[in-house]
Design an enzyme around this catalytic site. Structure first.
Site, PDB file in Angstrom:
ATOM      1  N   ASP A 281      93.694  27.187  89.965  1.00 16.42           N
ATOM      2  CA  ASP A 281      93.920  28.240  90.946  1.00 16.42           C
ATOM      3  C   ASP A 281      95.072  27.764  91.849  1.00 16.42           C
ATOM      4  O   ASP A 281      95.594  26.655  91.710  1.00 16.42           O
ATOM      5  CB  ASP A 281      92.648  28.566  91.742  1.00 16.42           C
ATOM      6  CG  ASP A 281      92.696  29.984  92.338  1.00 16.42           C
ATOM      7  OD1 ASP A 281      93.803  30.561  92.434  1.00 16.42           O
ATOM      8  OD2 ASP A 281      91.649  30.510  92.720  1.00 16.42           O
TER       9      ASP A 281
HETATM   10  C1  NOJ Z   1      94.037  32.689  94.435  1.00 18.94           C
HETATM   11  C2  NOJ Z   1      92.840  33.412  93.916  1.00 18.94           C
HETATM   12  O1  NOJ Z   1      91.685  32.618  94.100  1.00 18.94           O
HETATM   13  C3  NOJ Z   1      92.953  33.804  92.461  1.00 18.94           C
HETATM   14  O2  NOJ Z   1      91.885  34.645  92.144  1.00 18.94           O
HETATM   15  C4  NOJ Z   1      94.261  34.444  92.152  1.00 18.94           C
HETATM   16  O3  NOJ Z   1      94.331  34.786  90.789  1.00 18.94           O
HETATM   17  C5  NOJ Z   1      95.384  33.495  92.526  1.00 18.94           C
HETATM   18  N1  NOJ Z   1      95.304  33.210  93.938  1.00 18.94           N
HETATM   19  C6  NOJ Z   1      96.768  34.048  92.189  1.00 18.94           C
HETATM   20  O4  NOJ Z   1      97.094  35.092  93.001  1.00 18.94           O
END
Ligand code: NOJ
Length: 670
Positions: A281
């Protein structure tokens, strides 16, 4: 080792050799030509900004890095022109011309935004869920995106957690079905087709169980709960063929998911047979340092060895893996393995055949926000609404007479789409006022705002971090309330639209108090005090605590955040063109103190009396019952049904067997 573990380990070995046999010759030939730096480059996922940045870092010098072969994919870039420009740099200006993946968070529709996932799951209609995902994929690919950071399948049993909005609620079976339907919708039969995209199941794993419902917090869970309740939806997505997996921010059994070898390799690959790629993430790799696992070099080596293939935004892999290789902390084989997985995803997406295959300039106009898509979004929204109460059968309303449409969300375009709709455009959303005018044009519909979503300016500032969703009116709360009460008094019926602003749920939008904000509670009290019949349209991204409102003599329709066709869909149901059919997929507690509360709770040795009365030395509370306000599966319709003759096909069931439950259902109402 126990015999079962031994068997699983053996199966793992067999699976890895099956995976090895599946190697793609084109990818192997390419790997032969690549330098170690180029391989490391493929493990790097960047965002140049422009989308919603969900962390403090945004990538710099992206064009230069692509040219230098230091980037495997981008996100936050969309539109055939922008995507083509970036792809051309990769294809024409980097040494090997390896195309990029283009990712995006297409969480509930691309431009045609449909209900938030928690709402969509309330339809319990897997065919519709698949159609929704298919539409999202068609629109996103028309804009050059070929990789979706969805489905989010984290089981959530704590409505304080804002991200409960993004999943399918509390139940592992239902969430598994939704996960499967979404993966199939996004990926279709052929990932190289120009209307399909790679799915990315997230957040692996257990992210929905963050302590105290506070985002990014720790998780601590025993294996029984993990395997029975929390892991099934991820597994279902993988069984459905999800091409990628995103790790979660939290730790699992004491080790951050992003560097957790048990999770990413033993379980995911060896036991479950996953053969796609794993992405971190947003800077979750770097955050392993905060978890206490060492500096960027140490955590990057650890995560690579654990089974992470791609690093989102953190550049830990890019800046440290070569050094770790030279120091013997990782091997070239470790890097090659991760690189191979990323390249294989590009291969199955058809990007090696034609890196510009998703870049047809005529498509956006043809495939995005079509009449057909908007019609589907409207249908999806009507299916997501849950009728919580129908006092005196007030609903559906007739399309005539004087209707007072009151509340801060009644004419609020900016709050219709819901959280995580960065690719949508709230300006295109139909407000509830407009929907009522469209559907019930014969009625006289008048609007008053009545209250702010919240009068608390500090709270509003936090909610408005990404844009103004809570607008504080220039008029005083008293003036607004008086105007609303006057309007109510001169009308036949009142429809009050209250609840949460869009960004009161979603990422980093947790609440310790999940009731309707006080300003709107005041409004409800005043409207009910007029003695007029009142319908409450309740909008939220999570279960709320509504004991006070539920006790009022009102009818309540829960509409979540319905998407671009919000107003039309709400009017369809309020005026009876569609009979509400949604059922809750997460329990609504009586109060915050009951959390976590969910339907599949285990027995205790000292169960509370069935009467609900308090009994000393039993598992109960002094000040509230154990039962929720509204249970999982709850939802009314405009008619009544009777269930009878419930029977089971057998009395006992062994592991792996199934049982058939038969029940007669009769419609007993109009
Ligand atoms: C953080 C989030 O937790 C995740 O769900 C998302 O896909 C990413 N950012 C990218 O935007």
């Amino acid at each position: 080792m126990y015999p079962k573990q031994l068997l699983l380990a053996l199966m793992g070995l067999i699976l890895s050799s099956v995976q090895a046999q599946k190697r793609i010759p084109e990818v192997e030939q390419l790997l032969q030509k690549m330098t170690i730096d180029e391989k490391i480059g493929q493990l790097n996922l960047l965002t140049p900004g422009g989308g919603v940045a969900t962390g403090e870092v945004v990538s710099q010098n992206v064009g230069e890095k692509i040219k230098a072969g230091q980037v495997g994919g981008l996100f936050g870039v969309a539109g055939p022109d922008r995507v083509r420009k970036a792809q051309e740099i990769a294809v024409k200006e980097s040494r090997l011309g390896i195309p990029l993946l283009f990712g995006s968070d297409v969480i509930h529709g691309y431009r045609t935004t449909y209900p938030i996932p928690l709402g969509l799951s309330s339809s319990w209609d897997m065919d519709l869920v698949r159609q929704a995902a298919q539409m999202a994929a068609k629109e996103a690919t028309a804009d050059g995106i070929n990789w979706n950071f969805s489905p989010m399948v984290d089981i959530a049993r704590d409505p304080r957690w804002g991200r409960i909005a993004e999943g399918a609620g509390e139940d592992p079976y239902l969430s598994s079905k939704v996960a499967e339907a979404m993966v199939k919708g996004y990926q279709g039969e052929d990932l190289a087709a120009t209307h399909t995209m790679l799915a990315c199941v997230k957040h692996f794993a257990l992210y929905g169980a963050v302590e105290a419902g506070r985002d990014y917090n720790s998780v601590d869970m025993g294996k029984i709960k993990m395997f029975n309740q929390y892991l099934p939806p991820y597994k279902a997505a993988i069984d459905a063929g999800a091409a990628s997996v995103m790790t979660s921010f939290n730790d699992v059994d004491g080790v951050p998911a992003t560097g957790n070898r048990w999770l990413l390799t033993d379980l995911l690959r060896n036991q479950w047979g996953f053969d796609g790629f794993v992405v971190s993430d947003y800077t979750s790799l770097n955050e392993m340092t905060q978890h206490g696992l060492g500096d960027l070099q140490a955590v990057s080596a650890l995560a690579l060895k654990a089974g992470l293939d791609m690093d989102m935004v953190g550049e830990g892999f890019l800046t440290t893996l070569k050094k770790s290789l030279n120091e013997g902390k990782v091997t070239e084989a470790d890097i090659t393995k991760a690189c191979r997985r990323v390249l294989e995803a590009k291969y199955i997406s058809g990007l090696f055949d034609d890196p510009y295959r998703y870049l047809d300039f005529s498509r956006p106009k043809r495939d995005i926000l079509t009449m057909e898509h908007r019609a589907l979004a409207r249908k999806l929204a009507t299916r997501s609404f849950v009728l919580l109460k129908n006092h005196n059968d007030l609903l559906p309303l007739e399309k005539k007479g004087k209707i007072a449409l009151i509340g801060p969300l009644a004419d609020s375009r900016e709050n219709m789409l819901g959280t995580w709709a960065p690719t949508g455009d709230f300006k295109l959303a139909v407000t509830i006022l407009e929907g009522f005018q469209n559907v019930a044009s014969e009625a006289s519909i008048n609007h008053a705002r009545g209250a702010n979503i919240s009068d608390d300016t500090d709270f509003a500032k936090n909610v408005n971090a990404l844009g103004e969703r809570i607008v504080i009116d220039e008029r005083s709360p008293e003036t607004m309330l008086l105007e609303a009460v006057d309007l109510a008094k001169s009308s036949d019926v009142v429809v009050a639209v209250v609840g949460e602003a869009t960004e009161m749920s979603g990422e980093s939008s947790n609440r310790t108090d999940i009731s309707i904000p006080e300003s709107q509670k005041e409004l409800m009290r005043a409207l009910v005090a007029t003695g007029k019949p009142v319908v409450l349209i309740l909008m939220s991204g999570r279960p709320l605590t509504i004991s006070e409102e539920f006790a009022m003599p009102v009818s309540i329709l829960q509409v979540w955040h319905p998407g671009v066709e919000a107003g039309n869909a709400i009017a369809d149901v309020v005026f009876g063109d569609y009979n509400p059919s949604g059922k809750l997929t997460a329990t609504w507690p009586m109060n915050v103190g009951q959390i976590p509360i969910y339907h599949s709770a285990k027995n205790t040795g000292r169960p509370a009396p069935e009467s609900g009365e308090f009994q000393k030395f039993r598992s109960n509370y002094l000040d509230a019952p154990n039962t929720p306000l509204l249970p999982f599966g709850y939802g009314l319709s405009y008619t009544t049904f009777e269930y009878s003759n419930l029977s089971l096909s057998k009395r006992e069931i062994n592991q792996g067997e199934s049982i058939t439950v038969t029940v007669s259902v009769n419609k007993t109402g109009d």
